[in-house]
Write a protein that holds these residues in place. Structure first.
Motif, PDB file in Angstrom:
ATOM      1  N   ASP A 311       0.879  -1.864  -0.079  1.00 48.71           N
ATOM      2  CA  ASP A 311       0.265   0.060  -0.067  1.00 48.71           C
ATOM      3  C   ASP A 311       0.905   1.327  -0.373  1.00 48.71           C
ATOM      4  O   ASP A 311       0.342   2.147   0.187  1.00 48.71           O
ATOM      5  CB  ASP A 311      -0.952  -0.093   1.394  1.00 48.71           C
ATOM      6  CG  ASP A 311      -2.327  -0.827   0.898  1.00 48.71           C
ATOM      7  OD1 ASP A 311      -2.435  -1.087  -0.145  1.00 48.71           O
ATOM      8  OD2 ASP A 311      -2.909  -1.028   2.014  1.00 48.71           O
ATOM      9  N   LYS A 312       1.794   1.467   0.069  1.00 45.24           N
ATOM     10  CA  LYS A 312       2.967   2.285   0.770  1.00 45.24           C
ATOM     11  C   LYS A 312       3.982   2.751  -1.125  1.00 45.24           C
ATOM     12  O   LYS A 312       4.204   4.275  -1.248  1.00 45.24           O
ATOM     13  CB  LYS A 312       3.642   2.531   1.328  1.00 45.24           C
ATOM     14  CG  LYS A 312       3.180   2.234   2.941  1.00 45.24           C
ATOM     15  CD  LYS A 312       4.136   1.860   3.659  1.00 45.24           C
ATOM     16  CE  LYS A 312       2.949   1.996   4.797  1.00 45.24           C
ATOM     17  NZ  LYS A 312       2.554   3.162   5.475  1.00 45.24           N
ATOM     18  N   MET A 313       3.899   2.181  -1.451  1.00 44.38           N
ATOM     19  CA  MET A 313       4.893   1.745  -2.705  1.00 44.38           C
ATOM     20  C   MET A 313       4.460   3.167  -4.101  1.00 44.38           C
ATOM     21  O   MET A 313       5.504   3.873  -4.396  1.00 44.38           O
ATOM     22  CB  MET A 313       5.553   0.612  -3.280  1.00 44.38           C
ATOM     23  CG  MET A 313       6.774   0.619  -4.558  1.00 44.38           C
ATOM     24  SD  MET A 313       7.053  -0.428  -5.201  1.00 44.38           S
ATOM     25  CE  MET A 313       6.788  -1.513  -4.450  1.00 44.38           C
ATOM     26  N   ILE A 314       3.288   2.981  -4.044  1.00 40.47           N
ATOM     27  CA  ILE A 314       3.273   4.115  -5.517  1.00 40.47           C
ATOM     28  C   ILE A 314       2.979   5.440  -4.763  1.00 40.47           C
ATOM     29  O   ILE A 314       3.485   6.749  -5.265  1.00 40.47           O
ATOM     30  CB  ILE A 314       1.798   4.089  -5.876  1.00 40.47           C
ATOM     31  CG1 ILE A 314       1.670   2.603  -6.320  1.00 40.47           C
ATOM     32  CG2 ILE A 314       0.988   4.427  -6.678  1.00 40.47           C
ATOM     33  CD1 ILE A 314      -0.293   1.872  -6.949  1.00 40.47           C
ATOM     34  N   GLN A 315       2.627   6.076  -3.034  1.00 37.26           N
ATOM     35  CA  GLN A 315       2.678   7.164  -2.827  1.00 37.26           C
ATOM     36  C   GLN A 315       3.602   7.888  -2.574  1.00 37.26           C
ATOM     37  O   GLN A 315       4.645   8.855  -2.800  1.00 37.26           O
ATOM     38  CB  GLN A 315       1.611   6.659  -1.490  1.00 37.26           C
ATOM     39  CG  GLN A 315       2.631   7.892  -0.207  1.00 37.26           C
ATOM     40  CD  GLN A 315       2.167   8.071   1.551  1.00 37.26           C
ATOM     41  OE1 GLN A 315       2.084   6.811   1.669  1.00 37.26           O
ATOM     42  NE2 GLN A 315       1.394   8.732   1.842  1.00 37.26           N
ATOM     43  N   MET A 316       4.706   6.637  -2.868  1.00 38.20           N
ATOM     44  CA  MET A 316       5.997   7.124  -2.162  1.00 38.20           C
ATOM     45  C   MET A 316       7.155   7.399  -3.848  1.00 38.20           C
ATOM     46  O   MET A 316       7.650   8.647  -3.881  1.00 38.20           O
ATOM     47  CB  MET A 316       7.188   5.716  -1.419  1.00 38.20           C
ATOM     48  CG  MET A 316       6.905   5.183  -0.135  1.00 38.20           C
ATOM     49  SD  MET A 316       7.755   6.694   1.005  1.00 38.20           S
ATOM     50  CE  MET A 316       6.823   5.906   1.918  1.00 38.20           C
ATOM     51  N   TYR A 317       7.114   6.924  -4.551  1.00 39.00           N
ATOM     52  CA  TYR A 317       7.427   6.369  -6.017  1.00 39.00           C
ATOM     53  C   TYR A 317       6.439   7.890  -6.246  1.00 39.00           C
ATOM     54  O   TYR A 317       7.329   9.000  -7.345  1.00 39.00           O
ATOM     55  CB  TYR A 317       6.729   5.544  -7.222  1.00 39.00           C
ATOM     56  CG  TYR A 317       8.155   4.570  -7.338  1.00 39.00           C
ATOM     57  CD1 TYR A 317       9.195   4.902  -7.736  1.00 39.00           C
ATOM     58  CD2 TYR A 317       7.813   3.567  -6.889  1.00 39.00           C
ATOM     59  CE1 TYR A 317      10.249   4.018  -7.444  1.00 39.00           C
ATOM     60  CE2 TYR A 317       9.010   2.064  -7.221  1.00 39.00           C
ATOM     61  CZ  TYR A 317       9.686   2.558  -7.044  1.00 39.00           C
ATOM     62  OH  TYR A 317      10.955   2.050  -7.704  1.00 39.00           O
ATOM     63  N   GLY A 318       5.628   8.358  -6.333  1.00 38.23           N
ATOM     64  CA  GLY A 318       4.771   9.756  -7.101  1.00 38.23           C
ATOM     65  C   GLY A 318       5.215  10.778  -6.051  1.00 38.23           C
ATOM     66  O   GLY A 318       4.631  12.007  -6.037  1.00 38.23           O
ATOM     67  N   GLN A 319       5.175  10.312  -4.473  1.00 38.05           N
ATOM     68  CA  GLN A 319       5.481  12.217  -3.672  1.00 38.05           C
ATOM     69  C   GLN A 319       4.709  12.191  -3.028  1.00 38.05           C
ATOM     70  O   GLN A 319       4.269  13.087  -2.682  1.00 38.05           O
ATOM     71  CB  GLN A 319       6.486  12.270  -3.406  1.00 38.05           C
ATOM     72  CG  GLN A 319       8.411  11.931  -3.986  1.00 38.05           C
ATOM     73  CD  GLN A 319       8.968  13.130  -4.391  1.00 38.05           C
ATOM     74  OE1 GLN A 319       8.971  14.338  -3.745  1.00 38.05           O
ATOM     75  NE2 GLN A 319       9.869  12.791  -5.136  1.00 38.05           N
ATOM     76  N   LEU A 320       3.362  10.951  -2.956  1.00 32.49           N
ATOM     77  CA  LEU A 320       2.003  11.916  -2.816  1.00 32.49           C
ATOM     78  C   LEU A 320       1.181  12.316  -0.981  1.00 32.49           C
ATOM     79  O   LEU A 320       2.177  11.491  -0.389  1.00 32.49           O
ATOM     80  CB  LEU A 320       1.098  10.542  -3.072  1.00 32.49           C
ATOM     81  CG  LEU A 320       1.292  10.318  -4.959  1.00 32.49           C
ATOM     82  CD1 LEU A 320       0.311   8.916  -4.866  1.00 32.49           C
ATOM     83  CD2 LEU A 320       0.387  11.925  -5.600  1.00 32.49           C
ATOM     84  N   LYS A 321       0.496  12.942  -0.875  1.00 29.69           N
ATOM     85  CA  LYS A 321      -0.025  12.487   0.352  1.00 29.69           C
ATOM     86  C   LYS A 321      -0.541  11.870   0.724  1.00 29.69           C
ATOM     87  O   LYS A 321      -0.565  10.839   2.298  1.00 29.69           O
ATOM     88  CB  LYS A 321      -0.566  13.780   0.907  1.00 29.69           C
ATOM     89  CG  LYS A 321      -1.591  14.173   2.528  1.00 29.69           C
ATOM     90  CD  LYS A 321      -2.593  15.566   2.031  1.00 29.69           C
ATOM     91  CE  LYS A 321      -3.135  15.023   4.000  1.00 29.69           C
ATOM     92  NZ  LYS A 321      -3.850  16.338   3.047  1.00 29.69           N
ATOM     93  N   ASP A 322      -1.797  10.885   0.219  1.00 31.33           N
ATOM     94  CA  ASP A 322      -1.916   9.329   0.871  1.00 31.33           C
ATOM     95  C   ASP A 322      -1.844   7.986  -0.033  1.00 31.33           C
ATOM     96  O   ASP A 322      -0.846   8.673  -0.892  1.00 31.33           O
ATOM     97  CB  ASP A 322      -3.001   9.659   0.711  1.00 31.33           C
ATOM     98  CG  ASP A 322      -3.959  10.927   0.761  1.00 31.33           C
ATOM     99  OD1 ASP A 322      -3.662  11.321   2.795  1.00 31.33           O
ATOM    100  OD2 ASP A 322      -4.790  11.206   0.324  1.00 31.33           O
ATOM    101  N   GLU A 323      -1.867   7.456   1.348  1.00 35.29           N
ATOM    102  CA  GLU A 323      -0.735   5.717   0.141  1.00 35.29           C
ATOM    103  C   GLU A 323      -2.019   5.727  -0.601  1.00 35.29           C
ATOM    104  O   GLU A 323      -3.210   6.098  -0.347  1.00 35.29           O
ATOM    105  CB  GLU A 323      -1.697   4.831   1.659  1.00 35.29           C
ATOM    106  CG  GLU A 323      -0.262   4.956   2.708  1.00 35.29           C
ATOM    107  CD  GLU A 323      -0.967   3.677   4.167  1.00 35.29           C
ATOM    108  OE1 GLU A 323      -1.709   2.786   3.606  1.00 35.29           O
ATOM    109  OE2 GLU A 323       0.058   3.981   4.822  1.00 35.29           O
TER     110      GLU A 323
END
Length: 442
Positions: A311-323
């Motif tokens: 649940d966290k990897m896309i958030q990290m790659y996109g530097q997003l606020k939410d998971e």
């Protein structure tokens, strides 16, 4: 030519030099490639039945994309198994070692994609790791992932897909199930330092493979004393989820999710799923449900499918606020083939269903060949003017089911001798009748 580009001089070839595929890779001759195509085709059919759409990503990734700590995880063995290279400009690149982190990069780069986003991808991946039966350095992965669903129904759909596929292949499997929240909760209860949690869990994952003593030895090598190492081992010995006791809220959440998954699986009559507290999965990006499938009664001990929630990897790659919730599974195509062969499944040696033997009628036979091909009949013919016996021997070696003998007499009668190579039965048929016969058998 760019002045900066180096000219590579041809290297001298030594006499009697043996040319072979690199260690851990294989050349696939027709029989093996046909087997691979068959398994890949069956997987693709199943993926699409479950509503997954195809995408494709490059085999090469930027090194930084492949090695960020939230991709595979700092303690993962995969980090030591990446094949690297440089392009002409000196940029460091990596061959992909799995299919999940490229998907995370794609989703992060394309926020306009509608959610949920269900995709499958198939292709080769590379890991410079140890070689054994069922494990290679170049191998195919066939992945499916669902992005954008946080509840456990998506996890259960993936488990249902695994069950569906291996029933189709006739492979009896066991699916081991666990949850990373539970594992991290146990580590939290034992006050394991955060920088050692992933490393310790990766070692625990080897419990079934190397045994307690070796696991304790490896935990000590990673900075944990013997007393703590034994406490960790003791925490991973229970086989019953109802007996697992954790104090941390994270661990309790993991147990709740596991019970929900098991309950939903039971309602779908998925009976081959067992809880395994020592299952970790070697990649550090997993955040919740994890699972691996193994063939029962097989000498091949490698998993034939494995995956989980990330649940966290896309958030990290996109530097997003939410998971961005995601769950998926990778099927080991090469391992599946090995299991099928071990079970005695025989694959065709050729795609050809019909072989034409001309008897001084090569030109006329070419016309017949063309007509049959226009009817989508997979066929070939002798172009070397060999004898009937040599051609029959050739067709037999390849396992071609039918041969069609085309001689002057056959052309005059407009009826041709069709021989079934499996039964030896011969029929005299017109071309139209042959076409009809093949369409019926198809």
């Amino acid at each position: 030519m760019n002045k900066k580009e180096k000219v590579i001089e041809p290297q001298n070839i030594k006499l009697n030099m043996e040319f072979r595929a690199p260690k851990g890779t294989r050349d696939l001759l027709p029989e093996d490639k046909i087997a691979k195509n068959y398994v890949a085709s069956e997987l693709q059919k199943a993926f699409e039945i479950f509503g997954f759409n195809p995408i494709e990503t490059p085999a090469l990734e930027e090194y930084e994309t492949a090695t960020v700590k939230f991709a595979a995880g700092e303690g993962s063995d995969v980090m030591n198994e990446i094949f690297t290279l440089e392009d002409r400009a000196g940029r460091k690149l990596a061959l992909r070692y799995e299919m999940t982190f490229p998907l995370a990069r794609v989703i992060a780069s394309n926020p306009q994609l509608p959610k949920p986003f269900k995709r499958y991808a198939m292709g080769p991946v590379w890991r410079n790791g140890p070689i054994k039966l069922g494990r290679y350095r170049e191998f195919w992965q066939c992945d499916v992932d669902t992005v954008g669903i946080k509840n456990m129904y998506a996890d259960v759909e993936i488990l249902s897909l695994i069950d569906y596929i291996f029933k189709k292949f006739g492979i009896n499997i066991i699916i081991k199930l666990n949850n990373r929240k539970l594992l991290n909760g146990i580590m939290e209860d034992l006050s394991i330092p955060k920088d050692l949690v992933d490393k310790a869990l990766i070692t625990i994952d080897k419990l079934d493979k190397i045994g307690k003593e070796e696991v304790i030895k490896e935990l000590k090598e990673k900075g944990l004393n013997e007393g703590i190492s034994k406490k960790i081992i003791n925490s991973f010995e229970t086989k019953d989820l109802n007996e697992v006791k954790v104090k941390s809220n994270l661990g309790k959440e993991g147990i709740k999710e596991l019970k929900e998954v098991i309950d939903l699986c039971s309602k779908l009559n998925l009976k081959n799923i067992i809880f395994d507290i020592s299952l970790v999965r070697g990649l550090g990006y997993y955040t919740g449900t994890i699972f691996e499938a193994f063939a029962k009664d097989s000498s091949i001990k490698s998993s034939i499918a494995g995956g989980g929630r990330w649940d966290k990897m896309i958030q990290m790659y996109g530097q997003l606020k939410d998971e961005v919730p995601a769950v998926g599974v990778a099927f080991g195509l090469d391992v599946i083939i090995d299991v099928l062969k071990e079970k005695g499944v025989k694959f065709d040696k050729t795609v050809c269903n019909l072989y034409i033997i001309p008897i001084k009628t090569k030109e006329e036979s070419m016309k017949i060949l063309q007509r049959l091909r226009l009817e989508s009949i997979k066929c070939d013919m002798d172009m070397n003017d060999r004898s009937i016996s040599k051609n029959l021997e050739y067709a037999n070696q390849l396992g071609i089911k039918y041969v069609l003998i085309v001689g002057k007499k056959e052309l005059e009668e407009n009826k041709f001798t069709l021989r079934n190579m499996e039964t030896g039965i011969e029929e005299k048929l017109k071309i139209e009748e042959i076409i009809k016969k093949f369409k019926v058998e198809k």
